[in-house]
Design a protein around this motif. Structure first.
Motif, PDB file in Angstrom:
ATOM      1  N   ASP A 385      10.520  22.198  14.891  1.00 51.80           N
ATOM      2  CA  ASP A 385      11.852  22.380  15.479  1.00 51.80           C
ATOM      3  C   ASP A 385      11.728  22.866  16.923  1.00 51.80           C
ATOM      4  N   ASP A 386      12.871  23.180  17.546  1.00 50.50           N
ATOM      5  CA  ASP A 386      12.799  23.563  18.950  1.00 50.50           C
ATOM      6  C   ASP A 386      12.735  25.079  19.108  1.00 50.50           C
ATOM      7  N   GLY A 387      11.585  25.564  19.537  1.00 55.12           N
ATOM      8  CA  GLY A 387      11.427  26.997  19.737  1.00 55.12           C
ATOM      9  C   GLY A 387       9.958  27.367  19.791  1.00 55.12           C
ATOM     10  N   SER A 388       9.691  28.647  20.042  1.00 56.71           N
ATOM     11  CA  SER A 388       8.301  29.121  20.127  1.00 56.71           C
ATOM     12  C   SER A 388       7.485  28.719  18.907  1.00 56.71           C
ATOM     13  N   HIS A 389       8.142  28.787  17.722  1.00 64.35           N
ATOM     14  CA  HIS A 389       7.425  28.513  16.468  1.00 64.35           C
ATOM     15  C   HIS A 389       6.634  27.201  16.543  1.00 64.35           C
ATOM     16  N   SER A 390       7.252  26.142  17.111  1.00 66.98           N
ATOM     17  CA  SER A 390       6.558  24.845  17.147  1.00 66.98           C
ATOM     18  C   SER A 390       5.419  24.848  18.149  1.00 66.98           C
ATOM     19  N   PHE A 411      14.875  15.825  24.284  1.00 64.06           N
ATOM     20  CA  PHE A 411      16.250  16.316  24.076  1.00 64.06           C
ATOM     21  C   PHE A 411      16.202  17.728  23.504  1.00 64.06           C
ATOM     22  N   GLY A 412      15.322  17.922  22.544  1.00 61.28           N
ATOM     23  CA  GLY A 412      15.021  19.268  22.040  1.00 61.28           C
ATOM     24  C   GLY A 412      16.210  20.036  21.496  1.00 61.28           C
ATOM     25  N   ALA A 413      16.928  19.444  20.550  1.00 54.45           N
ATOM     26  CA  ALA A 413      18.083  20.145  19.976  1.00 54.45           C
ATOM     27  C   ALA A 413      17.624  21.072  18.854  1.00 54.45           C
ATOM     28  N   MET A 414      18.016  22.334  18.964  1.00 52.22           N
ATOM     29  CA  MET A 414      17.688  23.300  17.907  1.00 52.22           C
ATOM     30  C   MET A 414      18.198  22.802  16.560  1.00 52.22           C
ATOM     31  N   GLY A 415      17.358  22.858  15.563  1.00 53.75           N
ATOM     32  CA  GLY A 415      17.776  22.505  14.200  1.00 53.75           C
ATOM     33  C   GLY A 415      17.533  21.047  13.848  1.00 53.75           C
ATOM     34  N   THR A 437      10.320  25.919  11.475  1.00 49.83           N
ATOM     35  CA  THR A 437      11.522  26.234  12.250  1.00 49.83           C
ATOM     36  C   THR A 437      11.626  27.741  12.510  1.00 49.83           C
ATOM     37  N   GLY A 438      12.698  28.139  13.202  1.00 50.69           N
ATOM     38  CA  GLY A 438      12.887  29.546  13.537  1.00 50.69           C
ATOM     39  C   GLY A 438      14.204  30.067  12.983  1.00 50.69           C
ATOM     40  N   ASP A 439      14.422  31.385  13.104  1.00 50.70           N
ATOM     41  CA  ASP A 439      15.666  31.947  12.576  1.00 50.70           C
ATOM     42  C   ASP A 439      16.873  31.447  13.382  1.00 50.70           C
ATOM     43  N   GLY A 440      16.688  31.203  14.685  1.00 58.91           N
ATOM     44  CA  GLY A 440      17.790  30.690  15.503  1.00 58.91           C
ATOM     45  C   GLY A 440      18.197  29.296  15.061  1.00 58.91           C
ATOM     46  N   CYS A 441      17.223  28.432  14.865  1.00 62.74           N
ATOM     47  CA  CYS A 441      17.504  27.060  14.404  1.00 62.74           C
ATOM     48  C   CYS A 441      18.154  27.095  13.026  1.00 62.74           C
ATOM     49  N   MET A 442      17.665  28.008  12.183  1.00 63.69           N
ATOM     50  CA  MET A 442      18.226  28.140  10.832  1.00 63.69           C
ATOM     51  C   MET A 442      19.701  28.524  10.886  1.00 63.69           C
ATOM     52  N   ASN A 465      10.555  34.111  11.421  1.00 66.19           N
ATOM     53  CA  ASN A 465      11.707  34.952  11.773  1.00 66.19           C
ATOM     54  C   ASN A 465      11.273  36.078  12.722  1.00 66.19           C
ATOM     55  N   ASN A 466      11.705  35.954  13.980  1.00 71.42           N
ATOM     56  CA  ASN A 466      11.393  37.005  14.969  1.00 71.42           C
ATOM     57  C   ASN A 466      12.681  37.672  15.449  1.00 71.42           C
ATOM     58  N   SER A 467      13.712  37.581  14.658  1.00 74.43           N
ATOM     59  CA  SER A 467      15.065  38.100  14.938  1.00 74.43           C
ATOM     60  C   SER A 467      15.524  37.853  16.375  1.00 74.43           C
ATOM     61  N   GLY A 468      15.421  36.627  16.777  1.00 71.92           N
ATOM     62  CA  GLY A 468      15.941  36.262  18.093  1.00 71.92           C
ATOM     63  C   GLY A 468      15.559  34.859  18.479  1.00 71.92           C
ATOM     64  N   LEU A 469      15.996  34.504  19.679  1.00 70.38           N
ATOM     65  CA  LEU A 469      15.713  33.179  20.224  1.00 70.38           C
ATOM     66  C   LEU A 469      14.495  33.336  21.131  1.00 70.38           C
ATOM     67  N   ASP A 470      13.328  33.373  20.491  1.00 70.78           N
ATOM     68  CA  ASP A 470      12.131  33.835  21.193  1.00 70.78           C
ATOM     69  C   ASP A 470      11.755  32.982  22.397  1.00 70.78           C
ATOM     70  N   MET A 471      11.855  31.685  22.276  1.00 73.10           N
ATOM     71  CA  MET A 471      11.392  30.835  23.376  1.00 73.10           C
ATOM     72  C   MET A 471      12.159  31.169  24.662  1.00 73.10           C
ATOM     73  N   VAL A 472      13.444  31.377  24.532  1.00 73.83           N
ATOM     74  CA  VAL A 472      14.260  31.703  25.707  1.00 73.83           C
ATOM     75  C   VAL A 472      14.042  33.175  26.092  1.00 73.83           C
ATOM     76  N   ARG A 473      13.946  34.032  25.073  1.00 74.87           N
ATOM     77  CA  ARG A 473      13.719  35.453  25.335  1.00 74.87           C
ATOM     78  C   ARG A 473      12.455  35.659  26.172  1.00 74.87           C
TER      79      ARG A 473
HETATM   80  C1  LIG Z   1      21.302  23.165  20.718  1.00 77.98           C
HETATM   81  C2  LIG Z   1      20.400  23.990  21.556  1.00 77.98           C
HETATM   82  N1  LIG Z   1      20.868  25.134  22.142  1.00 77.98           N
HETATM   83  C3  LIG Z   1      20.038  25.883  22.910  1.00 77.98           C
HETATM   84  C4  LIG Z   1      18.736  25.507  23.124  1.00 77.98           C
HETATM   85  C5  LIG Z   1      17.810  26.362  23.990  1.00 77.98           C
HETATM   86  N2  LIG Z   1      16.726  26.897  23.161  1.00 77.98           N
HETATM   87  C6  LIG Z   1      15.502  26.344  23.068  1.00 77.98           C
HETATM   88  S1  LIG Z   1      14.491  27.100  22.000  1.00 77.98           S
HETATM   89  C7  LIG Z   1      15.650  28.266  21.656  1.00 77.98           C
HETATM   90  C8  LIG Z   1      15.342  29.384  20.685  1.00 77.98           C
HETATM   91  C9  LIG Z   1      15.228  28.927  19.280  1.00 77.98           C
HETATM   92  O1  LIG Z   1      15.224  30.051  18.461  1.00 77.98           O
HETATM   93  P1  LIG Z   1      14.464  30.110  17.081  1.00 77.98           P
HETATM   94  O2  LIG Z   1      14.854  28.965  16.224  1.00 77.98           O
HETATM   95  O3  LIG Z   1      14.635  31.445  16.476  1.00 77.98           O
HETATM   96  O4  LIG Z   1      12.954  29.857  17.513  1.00 77.98           O
HETATM   97  P2  LIG Z   1      11.917  30.836  18.254  1.00 77.98           P
HETATM   98  O5  LIG Z   1      11.887  30.402  19.686  1.00 77.98           O
HETATM   99  O6  LIG Z   1      12.414  32.234  18.093  1.00 77.98           O
HETATM  100  O7  LIG Z   1      10.621  30.584  17.568  1.00 77.98           O
HETATM  101  C10 LIG Z   1      16.820  28.049  22.394  1.00 77.98           C
HETATM  102  C11 LIG Z   1      18.019  28.901  22.359  1.00 77.98           C
HETATM  103  C12 LIG Z   1      18.313  24.297  22.508  1.00 77.98           C
HETATM  104  N3  LIG Z   1      17.082  23.817  22.663  1.00 77.98           N
HETATM  105  N4  LIG Z   1      19.157  23.590  21.714  1.00 77.98           N
END
Ligand SMILES: Cc1ncc(C[n+]2csc(CCOP(=O)(O)OP(=O)(O)O)c2C)c(N)n1
Length: 546
Positions: A385-390, A411-415, A437-442, A465-473
């Motif tokens: 999925d889209d995030g640090s986890h991947s 395109f990288g859509a979360m979820g 996947t991550g908690d944000g995508c979930m 689960n890192n209780s946040g949107l880690d990639m952006v954080r």
């Molecule tokens: C629909 C959508 N909104 C915002 C973003 C920007 N974005 C990329 S990764 C990410 C964090 C995802 O959070 P999580 O699923 O918890 O993964 P983590 O990075 O914490 O592993 C965000 C907000 C995106 N890619 N897609």
């Protein structure tokens, strides 16, 4: 003369094309079609959000090689599908998005959920996210529109299309028709001789593989050519899964989530870069310094839009179908399989890593990925999925078979991976399918777990689960010096959430717990969600972008 309702004719054609599952959410405008799909013995999968339905249809198409079908009702059902269409376009998948309109003959009157220019003009909205978007205003036009839509979906770079068919058109009675899916035409470049000259001359070449290698399934051709000319191979984030990690010529990932081996090789100087099926986005080129640019690029792609845009280097553009072009090179040069022992290895610099100390509260994301690497059978198909986890997986997960890891860096859509994995499992129930996947995508698309449970799709969801949107954080922390809108003060309990939807669920805080959960999930053959509580202070391999 025989006549039949449009919706029944469409359902028959879906069956003829081998479609077994159709994804969506009903609403009055599309009910006639959904009923006929059921009458025809196809499975209508009730998704929980139309966007999830679109992702599921795309994942279904990806693993089945067939067309994906997603249905949303007029108005909001259609707008909810838009993001999935954008994602399918980036994934080059032939998905037909079907939406509705209450009644074409009443167009211009006040109608609830109007999808024409008098309300929410879905045809216009879908245009930028599909290859073709049209409203079918009469029953006798359906055949022609479906034909055009399929030709667009399957020609050149494959992609999604959208047809809006109003409810009264769906029930119109017309002469039945049968449509054949178009044969893809494989265009071959006229410049392949120039490729051979450059390859024979190169002293330090490199191959850079993108998602296009997945799309054209050119895995074997890439390997033969790499071996014949002894070319080290690295992958973009989206190209993960196109080359085996243990192959002597594998450098692993480059760019975001890239490995030291790949970056060192490039920094030591390259003269020729073969770019195969990638746009060379900022994610793929992260950490690529101008001083390391090659003297020459050969760029294989269908679409010239991004050729010579990112790397200002003399570039030979090889247009057309990647697999067909590589096959021509192989045939014309009498290239055969090589004995592994005769290959020079570039893959010996793997750095030994001390395992991070573990406590009882959380574990390292890298350790979690390493445990997946250890336990999951080698033919397991992973959707990242889209995030640090991947990115932990892009860097640290080993590819043991090609075509087993899918991630979109365009395109990288979360979820998206949540839906893709469900559609994929329904298309290939005998394969082990994992969604990382991550908690944000979930929180965005986790309700599709209920879709998986209800359609008996035994996907294993691994949620870091890192209780946040880690990639952006992490990006904000490093580049802006402040984090805003990326924290969950009250973390979500993913395992309870999954349990509430009927999934087998686990909560893990250590490698041993994760190992046990993975084994149980693999043996269970039901939808399983493994929540892994990970260290929120670990630095992910996503920091190479400015
Ligand atoms: C629909 C959508 N909104 C915002 C973003 C920007 N974005 C990329 S990764 C990410 C964090 C995802 O959070 P999580 O699923 O918890 O993964 P983590 O990075 O914490 O592993 C965000 C907000 C995106 N890619 N897609």
């Amino acid at each position: 003369m025989e006549i039949e309702k449009v919706c029944a004719i469409l359902a028959k054609n879906l069956k003829k094309w081998g479609v077994s599952h159709v994804f969506g959410i009903p609403g009055k405008a599309v009910v006639p079609l959904i009923v006929e799909i059921d009458n025809m013995g196809l499975n209508f999968v009730l998704s929980k959000h139309e966007c999830g339905a679109g992702y599921e249809a795309a994942g279904y198409s990806l693993l089945s090689g067939k067309i994906g079908i997603a249905i949303g009702t007029s108005g909001p059902g259609g707008t909810n599908l838009l993001t999935a269409a954008g994602q399918a376009k980036a994934s080059h998948l032939p998905v037909v998005f079907i939406t509705g309109h209450p009644s074409i003959k009443d167009t211009g009157k006040a109608l609830g959920q109007d999808s024409t220019p008098f309300g929410t003009d879905l045809v216009e909205m879908f245009k930028p996210v599909t290859k073709f978007s049209a409203r079918v205003e009469r029953g006798d036009l359906v055949e022609s529109y479906v034909n055009h839509a399929l030709e667009k979906a399957f020609s050149g770079v494959k992609g999604p299309v959208h047809l809006l068919i109003p409810a009264d058109v769906l029930v119109e009675e017309i002469t039945p028709f049968e449509i054949e899916l178009p044969d893809p035409h494989h265009v071959v470049s006229q410049k392949l001789n120039e490729v051979i000259v450059l390859l024979n001359k190169a002293e330090r070449p490199v191959m850079f593989l993108g998602k296009g290698v997945h799309s054209s399934k050119a895995y074997e051709e890439v390997k033969l050519i790499a071996e014949h000319w002894s070319i080290p191979v690295m992958t973009t984030p989206g190209g993960k899964g196109t080359f085996i990690s243990t192959h002597p010529l594998s450098l692993g990932a480059f760019g975001l989530g890239g490995r030291d081996e790949a970056h060192h090789y490039i920094e030591q100087g390259i003269d020729l870069m073969l770019v195969l099926g990638t746009k060379l986005s900022d994610m793929s080129l992260a950490g690529f310094k101008e001083s390391s640019y090659p003297d020459q690029v050969i760029h294989f792609d269908y679409d010239p839009t991004f050729v010579r845009k990112s790397l200002k280097v003399p570039t030979l553009f090889i247009s057309g179908d990647l697999k067909s072009n590589l096959q021509m090179i192989i045939i014309n040069n009498h290239i055969h399989k090589k004995d592994k022992a005769s290959l020079l290895s570039v893959n010996q610099t793997n750095t030994f890593r001390e395992k991070e100390e573990e406590n009882d509260l959380f574990m390292s994301s890298q350790n979690a990925v390493e445990m997946m690497n250890y336990i999951l059978p080698k033919d397991t198909i992973i959707f990242g999925d889209d995030g640090s986890h991947s990115f932990y997986a892009i860097k640290h997960f080993d590819i043991k078979e090609t075509g087993t890891f899918f991630f979109d860096d365009v395109f990288g859509a979360m979820g998206n991976a949540i839906g893709y994995s469900i559609g994929a499992k329904l298309a290939a129930p005998d394969k082990n399918i994992v969604c990382l996947t991550g908690d944000g995508c979930m929180l965005m698309h986790g309700t599709e777990i209920s879709t998986a449970v209800n359609s008996r799709a035994a996907v294993i969801f691994i949620v870091l689960n890192n209780s946040g949107l880690d990639m952006v954080r992490q990006g904000m922390k490093a580049h802006v010096g402040k984090i805003v809108g990326t924290e969950l003060e009250v973390p979500v309990d993913i395992s309870q959430y999954a349990h509430s939807m009927g999934a087998l669920s686990f909560k893990c805080r250590s490698s041993n717990q994760l190992k046990e959960a993975l084994i149980k999930a693999l043996m269970s053959n039901v939808t399983a969600v493994i929540e892994v509580i990970v260290n929120r202070n670990e630095i992910p391999p996503t920091m190479k972008r400015g």
